[in-house]
Design an enzyme around this catalytic site. Structure first.
Site, PDB file in Angstrom:
ATOM      1  CG  HIS A 275      39.444  29.993  40.233  1.00 15.87           C
ATOM      2  ND1 HIS A 275      38.988  28.773  40.700  1.00 15.87           N
ATOM      3  CD2 HIS A 275      38.426  30.508  39.503  1.00 15.87           C
ATOM      4  CE1 HIS A 275      37.754  28.575  40.268  1.00 15.87           C
ATOM      5  NE2 HIS A 275      37.393  29.613  39.533  1.00 15.87           N
ATOM      6  CD  GLU A 276      38.185  33.768  37.430  1.00 18.19           C
ATOM      7  OE1 GLU A 276      37.742  33.298  36.372  1.00 18.19           O
ATOM      8  OE2 GLU A 276      37.559  33.709  38.509  1.00 18.19           O
ATOM      9  CG  HIS A 279      37.736  29.105  34.782  1.00 12.31           C
ATOM     10  ND1 HIS A 279      37.001  27.939  34.882  1.00 12.31           N
ATOM     11  CD2 HIS A 279      37.411  29.840  35.869  1.00 12.31           C
ATOM     12  CE1 HIS A 279      36.281  27.973  35.995  1.00 12.31           C
ATOM     13  NE2 HIS A 279      36.514  29.118  36.626  1.00 12.31           N
ATOM     14  CD  GLU A 353      33.934  27.750  38.823  1.00 10.16           C
ATOM     15  OE1 GLU A 353      34.879  28.223  39.478  1.00 10.16           O
ATOM     16  OE2 GLU A 353      33.549  28.235  37.750  1.00 10.16           O
ATOM     17  CG  ASP A 357      38.625  25.914  43.214  1.00 13.17           C
ATOM     18  OD1 ASP A 357      38.690  27.065  42.737  1.00 13.17           O
ATOM     19  OD2 ASP A 357      37.710  25.536  43.973  1.00 13.17           O
TER      20      ASP A 357
END
Ligand SMILES: [Zn+2]
Length: 411
Positions: A275-276, A279, A353, A357
Site C-alpha cells: 500500500h505504501e 503511494h 488511499e 489500496d
C-alpha cells in the site's frame, strides 16, 4: 469597516464552533450498545463495546477541550487582548520584526501552557485507560520540550524571513513568501526523516529473517529499494500501529512501526508495505505538495491584497497596523475558505488511499490487505461507524468498511 470586521470575526468564530460540535454530535447518533450487523466478523461483541467506550471517552474529552479553546480565543478577541499584547511588546521593542517574533512566541507559550494539561490527560488518563499508552512521564516532558525548541528554531527562522519580506515588499509579497514556503516544504520533505525524526525516534533497517525475505521479494518485484525501508520504535510511546511513506526522490522512505510488525502476520505486513509503495508509484507526495502550494498561494495572494488595511489591527484593539495582527484577524476571517480547502484536501487524500489500496491489491492480493486493515482497526479500537457527513469533512482515509468494499470489488 472595523465594525463589520468585528462582527464577521465573532460570527465566524461562533459558526465554526457550532459546525464542529454538530459534526461531533452526528457521530454520536451512530453509537450503539450492540454489535452492528455490518461489523460482525471484524469486531467481536466485547471489543466493539470497548471501542464504543473509547469513542465516548474521546468525545467527552473533545467537547471540554474544544469548548475551552473556543472560549479562550473568543475572550482574547472580544477583550482586545491581542492589541493589548502588541502594545506591551511595542513599548519595549522597536524593531518591527522582533515585535512580530515576540508576539508569536508569546502566543505559542500561552497555547502550550493552556494545552499542556489536556495533552497530559489524553496520554496518561484516556490512552492509559484503554491500554495504548507506553509514554513515560519523562519521555512526555522531553517530547514537549523538544517540540517547543524545534518549533522556536524553525518557526523563528521562517517567520523572521517572511516578516522581513512583508516589510520590504508590497503587492508582490505573496510571491516571495510563497517562494520561501516552497523551498522550506521541499527541504522538509527531503530531510525530515534525517533531521527531525531522529530527535524523537530510532529508525533502523529491517532485521534479518522471514519478514525481511518476504519484503525483499516483494519490493524487488515492485521496483522499490529495500534500503529505503525502515522500522521505527513507535512502541516507546503507544501500542497503536502505523506505517507511512514520505520523502522525495532518493530521499523517499517507507517507515513501518515496530508495533505494526508485532501485531500483523508477514503477509499482512507485506500488504501494508505494498500500500505504501502504491503511494510512491502514484506520486502522491508530489500531488500533495502541489495542492498545498496552490492553496498557500491563494491564501497569501488574498492576504497581500487586504492585510495592509489598518482595520485588521484596529479590530483587535490596536491603533498601529502590524503584520502579526493582520495574520490573526485574517486567519480567523479565512476560516470558511480554509474549511473548503480542508474538505478538498481530505477528498484527494481519500482518493489517494483508494489508489494505494488498489495497487497493493493488484500486486499482492486484496485478501492480505483486507485482513491487515481489519486487524489494525481492531487493535487501534477504531470507530468503524462514523457518520458519513463527519467522514466527508474530517477523514483523510476512507472508513474500513468502504475500503473493504472496494477491495472486494477487486477480488
Ligand atoms: Zn495510505
Amino acid at each position: 469597516m472595523v465594525v463589520i470586521l468585528y462582527y464577521s470575526i465573532l460570527l465566524i468564530l461562533i459558526a465554526n464552533f457550532i459546525i464542529e460540535r454538530w459534526l461531533d454530535y452526528l457521530n454520536t447518533t451512530k453509537w450503539s450498545s450492540v454489535l452492528p450487523e455490518e461489523l460482525k466478523g471484524i469486531y467481536n461483541e466485547e471489543k466493539y463495546l470497548k471501542s464504543m467506550d473509547y469513542e465516548k471517552a474521546k468525545h467527552n474529552f473533545s467537547i471540554i477541550s474544544e469548548s475551552l479553546g473556543f472560549l479562550t480565543i473568543f475572550t482574547l478577541f472580544a477583550s482586545g487582548s491581542f492589541g493589548w499584547l502588541d502594545g506591551l511588546i511595542r513599548s519595549r521593542v522597536d524593531n518591527p520584526i522582533f515585535v512580530t517574533l515576540i508576539f508569536f512566541a508569546s502566543m505559542a507559550l500561552i497555547t502550550e501552557f493552556l494545552s499542556f494539561p489536556f495533552k497530559w490527560y489524553d496520554t496518561f488518563v484516556i490512552e492509559e485507560k484503554f491500554g495504548f499508552n507506553k509514554t513515560t512521564k519523562t519521555l512526555f516532558l522531553a517530547d514537549q520540550f523538544k517540540g517547543l525548541v524545534i518549533g522556536a528554531i524553525i518557526g523563528g527562522v521562517i517567520l523572521y524571513l517572511i516578516t522581513w519580506i512583508y516589510l520590504i515588499t508590497g503587492a508582490l509579497f505573496w510571491l516571495y513568501a510563497l517562494g520561501v514556503i516552497a523551498i522550506f516544504s521541499v527541504f522538509m520533505l527531503l530531510f525530515y526523516s534525517n533531521i527531525i525524526v531522529p530527535l524523537f525516534n530510532k529508525q533502523t533497517p529491517l532485521p534479518d529473517g522471514e519478514l525481511k525475505e518476504a519484503i525483499t521479494a516483494f519490493s524487488l518485484k515492485a521496483g522499490f529499494l529495500l534500503d529505503n525501508i525502515f522500522v521505527i520504535d513507535g512502541s516507546k510511546r503507544s501500542t497503536k500501529a502505523n506505517a507511512y511513506f514520505t520523502g522525495l526522490g532518493s530521499k523517499k522512505r517507507i517507515v513501518l512501526y515496530d508495533t505494526l510488525i508485532k501485531e500483523l502476520t508477514t503477509s499482512e505486513i507485506v500488504a501494508v508495505l505494498a500500500h505504501e509503495i502504491g503511494h510512491y508509484k502514484k506520486r502522491h507526495v508530489y500531488s500533495g505538495l502541489f495542492f498545498s502550494l496552490i492553496t498557500t498561494a491563494i491564501m497569501l495572494y488574498i492576504f497581500a491584497l487586504v492585510s495592509r488595511n489598518t482595520a485588521f489591527a484596529e479590530v483587535l484593539g490596536s491603533k498601529v497596523p502590524a503584520f502579526h495582527l493582520s495574520i490573526i484577524s485574517f486567519g480567523i476571517l479565512y476560516t470558511p475558505l480554509s474549511l473548503i480547502f480542508g474538505l478538498l484536501l481530505n477528498f484527494l487524500s481519500r482518493r489517494n488511499e483508494y489508489q494505494a489500496d488498489h495497487f497493493a491489491a493488484e500486486k499482492y492480493g486484496p485478501e492480505h490487505l483486507a485482513s491487515a486493515l481489519k486487524n489494525l482497526s481492531v487493535s487501534n479500537l477504531s470507530n468503524l461507524t462514523p457518520h458519513p457527513i463527519y467522514v466527508f469533512f474530517h477523514y483523510s482515509h476512507p472508513t474500513l468498511l468502504q475500503r473493504l468494499k472496494k477491495l472486494a470489488e477487486i477480488k
